[in-house]
Design an enzyme around this catalytic site. Structure first.
Site, PDB file in Angstrom:
ATOM      1  N   GLU A  87      45.281  48.096  27.087  1.00 12.41           N
ATOM      2  CA  GLU A  87      45.309  46.836  28.175  1.00 12.41           C
ATOM      3  C   GLU A  87      46.276  46.874  28.908  1.00 12.41           C
ATOM      4  O   GLU A  87      47.164  45.911  29.183  1.00 12.41           O
ATOM      5  CB  GLU A  87      44.941  45.515  27.525  1.00 12.41           C
ATOM      6  N   CYS A 185      27.397  52.937  43.763  1.00 16.49           N
ATOM      7  CA  CYS A 185      26.686  51.644  43.318  1.00 16.49           C
ATOM      8  C   CYS A 185      27.619  50.526  43.239  1.00 16.49           C
ATOM      9  O   CYS A 185      26.972  49.458  43.165  1.00 16.49           O
ATOM     10  CB  CYS A 185      26.013  51.893  41.828  1.00 16.49           C
TER      11      CYS A 185
END
Length: 190
Positions: A87, A185
């Site tokens: 992270e 998309c």
């Protein structure tokens, strides 16, 4: 002869591309090879098995030291042959300098994180880490709209609809709030 310097590998891509899984795989390989491995994760990430575990969306996990700043990584990294950080996008910009110091000391460093935020913009210290890396592993995911294997973007969802551009950059979540999408998309309404 001068001491050998370390190497930096950055593992990046969108949500659900198995960045944490690859980080844990590499940490395991180095442990099998007899190296001292220390894992860190940003303390903001409290999903799945809690704040002191790096976990994949698929349930694989390893214990990790939760930290909030790059200076904490620097303070706690002593004695390790290998440092693995998950992270990384949540860390401050000082993470690149900490990585450089570890490399100068001969440490192997693996860093995993989102390279782009939900808007498609560079995220936190990831661009600097990628620029100084010896290797960048850019992973893809399945686009959850068209089902192509070209999911390179992270789509944030609010009540099933794309989050607007003015939404906060950091929002910890998983499948309830995010999808991997291909460039075609991916949608960020104004």
């Amino acid at each position: 002869m001068a001491a050998r310097k370390g190497t930096l590998t950055v593992i990046c891509g969108p949500m659900f591309s198995n960045k944490s899984g690859e980080l844990l795989r590499l940490a395991t390989v180095h442990r099998i090879a007899g190296r001292a491995v220390t894992l860190f994760k940003h303390s903001l990430d409290d999903r799945y098995q809690g704040v002191d575990t790096i976990s994949t969306h698929g349930g694989v996990s390893m214990d990790a030291e939760p930290v909030a700043t790059s200076s904490e990584v620097s303070l706690l990294a002593g004695g390790a042959d290998v440092i693995a950080i998950d992270e990384a996008q949540f860390f401050d910009e000082g993470l690149a300098e900490v990585a450089a110091q570890l490399l100068d000391g001969g440490t192997t460093v693996f860093v995993a994180g989102l390279d782009r935020n939900f808007k498609g913009e560079p995220f936190g210290p990831m661009p600097a880490l990628m620029a100084m890396a010896d290797e960048v592993m850019k992973l893809k995911a399945v686009c959850m709209r068209c089902r192509s294997l070209n999911g390179t973007m992270t789509q944030r969802l609010i009540d099933g609809r794309p989050a607007s551009r003015n939404s906060p950059i950091i929002q910890v979540g998983a499948a309830e709030a995010y999808e991997a999408r291909c460039r075609d998309c991916h949608d960020v309404p104004d």
